[in-house]
Design a protein around this motif. Structure first.
Motif, short mmCIF file in Angstrom:
data_model
loop_
_atom_site.label_atom_id
_atom_site.label_comp_id
_atom_site.label_asym_id
_atom_site.label_seq_id
_atom_site.Cartn_x
_atom_site.Cartn_y
_atom_site.Cartn_z
N MET A 239 0.81 -1.22 0.00
CA MET A 239 0.00 0.00 0.00
C MET A 239 0.84 1.27 0.00
SD MET A 239 -3.31 -0.89 0.33
CE MET A 239 -4.54 -1.32 1.53
N ARG A 240 0.36 2.26 -0.76
CA ARG A 240 0.98 3.58 -0.75
C ARG A 240 -0.10 4.62 -1.01
NH1 ARG A 240 2.57 6.99 -4.70
NH2 ARG A 240 2.40 5.41 -6.35
N VAL A 241 -0.27 5.55 -0.07
CA VAL A 241 -1.26 6.61 -0.23
C VAL A 241 -0.76 7.62 -1.26
CG1 VAL A 241 -2.47 8.52 0.89
CG2 VAL A 241 -2.16 6.34 2.11
N GLU A 242 -1.55 7.87 -2.28
CA GLU A 242 -1.20 8.93 -3.24
C GLU A 242 -1.62 10.29 -2.69
OE1 GLU A 242 -1.22 9.40 -7.96
OE2 GLU A 242 -3.25 9.19 -7.13
N TYR A 243 -2.86 10.35 -2.19
CA TYR A 243 -3.29 11.56 -1.49
C TYR A 243 -4.43 11.20 -0.54
CZ TYR A 243 -7.36 11.85 -4.62
OH TYR A 243 -8.52 11.58 -5.30
N PHE A 244 -4.55 11.98 0.50
CA PHE A 244 -5.70 11.92 1.39
C PHE A 244 -6.03 13.35 1.76
CE2 PHE A 244 -7.36 11.42 5.89
CZ PHE A 244 -8.64 11.08 5.49
N GLU A 245 -7.24 13.79 1.44
CA GLU A 245 -7.65 15.17 1.69
C GLU A 245 -8.94 15.18 2.50
OE1 GLU A 245 -5.97 17.79 0.94
OE2 GLU A 245 -4.54 17.12 -0.58
N ILE A 246 -8.96 16.02 3.53
CA ILE A 246 -10.17 16.23 4.33
C ILE A 246 -10.74 17.57 3.89
CG2 ILE A 246 -11.09 16.50 6.65
CD1 ILE A 246 -8.82 14.69 7.63
N VAL A 247 -11.96 17.54 3.33
CA VAL A 247 -12.44 18.70 2.57
C VAL A 247 -13.90 19.04 2.88
CG1 VAL A 247 -10.87 18.14 0.67
CG2 VAL A 247 -13.21 17.26 0.61
N ASP A 248 -14.25 20.25 2.51
CA ASP A 248 -15.65 20.66 2.48
C ASP A 248 -16.34 19.88 1.36
OD1 ASP A 248 -17.83 22.40 1.09
OD2 ASP A 248 -17.64 23.31 3.07
N ALA A 249 -17.45 19.24 1.66
CA ALA A 249 -18.07 18.34 0.70
C ALA A 249 -18.63 19.04 -0.52
CB ALA A 249 -19.18 17.54 1.38
N ARG A 250 -18.89 20.33 -0.41
CA ARG A 250 -19.46 21.05 -1.56
C ARG A 250 -18.37 21.62 -2.47
NH1 ARG A 250 -23.42 23.03 2.29
NH2 ARG A 250 -25.48 22.17 1.87
N THR A 251 -17.38 22.26 -1.88
CA THR A 251 -16.34 22.89 -2.70
C THR A 251 -15.17 21.96 -2.96
OG1 THR A 251 -15.13 23.75 -0.77
CG2 THR A 251 -16.92 25.11 -1.66
N LEU A 252 -15.01 20.94 -2.10
CA LEU A 252 -13.88 20.01 -2.12
C LEU A 252 -12.56 20.68 -1.78
CD1 LEU A 252 -14.66 17.61 -5.09
CD2 LEU A 252 -15.50 17.59 -2.75
N LEU A 253 -12.62 21.88 -1.20
CA LEU A 253 -11.42 22.55 -0.74
C LEU A 253 -11.07 22.07 0.66
CD1 LEU A 253 -12.09 26.18 -2.01
CD2 LEU A 253 -10.61 24.43 -3.04
N PRO A 254 -9.78 21.96 0.97
CA PRO A 254 -9.35 21.43 2.28
C PRO A 254 -9.86 22.30 3.43
CG PRO A 254 -7.51 21.51 0.74
CD PRO A 254 -8.64 22.25 0.09
N VAL A 255 -10.15 21.63 4.55
CA VAL A 255 -10.49 22.34 5.79
C VAL A 255 -9.35 22.14 6.78
CG1 VAL A 255 -12.97 22.11 5.42
CG2 VAL A 255 -11.76 20.38 6.76
#
Length: 287
Positions: A239-255
């Motif tokens: 396994m290797r994570v390429e990306y993991f982002e925690i985001v606003d579900a509407r804009t998909l911008l990181p919080v």
């Protein structure tokens, strides 16, 4: 169920449905169907008198030629499953039928997809969402669906398609359907068939890490939650994570803080060997 290969034949079929007053449900797929796809079909059949499923591996949304070449194709099996599920028609065109001048023909329409198309998948797969918008908008134009059904495993894709129909003025209801999982938690995907036996055995650790992180997040920061997910998955063989982002579900911008948005999701892409798997989890939904 009828099998349609030509655009002209599809247009005639759709015109007949509209003349009869039938609501049309569309389930776009790239084939290699599994229970996740069939759950979309099942809902579409319940909500529409006519259901069209597309089976088309769209070359314009692949920025990796190897990924396109190795994408699983099981047309006969797909047709059998769709017929048994109650689909009215399956649209399975050739690349030449969908793109008469070739998939790279110019000029190509550039869609306004918003910031949702620029982050995560948009950053790691340049041009991917333009390709998705190209084929989905074409299917919408050809099928004139009342509703179109997409799985929430592709959370970002749904957000991008919603932006597309708004900017393009397309009248269709987008129906987002819950992720379908195997008994061990792995999100169902056509790509799962590419996993070796050893890789398939560890792939459920993606979902386990995401589930764990929901509980963890209740007493930890966004940053700490992000880090624990990446650390847990990267510690698993293959396994290797390429990306993991925690985001606003509407804009998909990181919080950066949990109180920044009423609806927060975590979106992840992991390489298991050479197979690229995606998943997501909801941390907060107060709407």
């Amino acid at each position: 169920m009828i099998i349609i290969r030509k655009v002209a034949e599809l247009l005639d079929f759709v015109e007949l449905q509209k003349e009869q007053g039938n609501a049309v449900g569309l389930v776009p797929t790239m084939g290699a169907l599994h229970a996740g796809h069939l759950s979309l079909v099942e809902r579409a059949v319940k909500e529409n008198l006519c259901v069209i499923a597309s089976v088309f591996v769209n070359p314009t949304q692949f920025n990796n030629p190897t990924d396109l070449a190795t994408y699983p194709r099981k047309e006969e099996d797909d047709f059998k499953m769709l017929a048994e599920a109650g689909v009215s028609a399956v649209f399975a065109p050739s690349v030449e039928e969908m793109y008469p001048g070739g998939p790279d023909a110019q000029p190509r329409h550039e869609f306004e997809l918003g910031t949702a198309a620029e982050v995560m998948e948009g950053r790691f797969r340049p041009g991917h969402f333009q390709g998705v918008a190209q084929v989905v908008s074409l299917l919408f134009r050809l099928c004139s669906p009342t509703r179109a059904y997409f799985g929430e495993k592709d959370f970002q894709q749904i957000a991008v398609i919603r932006n597309m129909i708004e900017t393009e003025g397309i009248d269709v209801e987008i129906v987002a359907c819950p992720i379908k999982r195997a008994d061990d938690g792995l999100a169902l995907s056509s790509r799962n068939a590419l996993l070796s036996e050893e890789q398939r055995a560890v792939a459920p650790e993606i979902h386990k890490a995401l589930e764990y992180s929901v509980v963890y997040s209740r007493e930890h920061s966004v940053g700490a939650t992000h880090d624990t997910v990446v650390e847990r998955i990267d510690a698993v063989p293959f396994m290797r994570v390429e990306y993991f982002e925690i985001v606003d579900a509407r804009t998909l911008l990181p919080v950066e803080e949990w109180d920044e948005s009423p609806w927060i999701v975590g979106c992840i892409t992991v390489y298991c060997g050479d197979v690229r798997l995606i998943d997501n989890v909801t941390y907060k939904k107060e709407i």
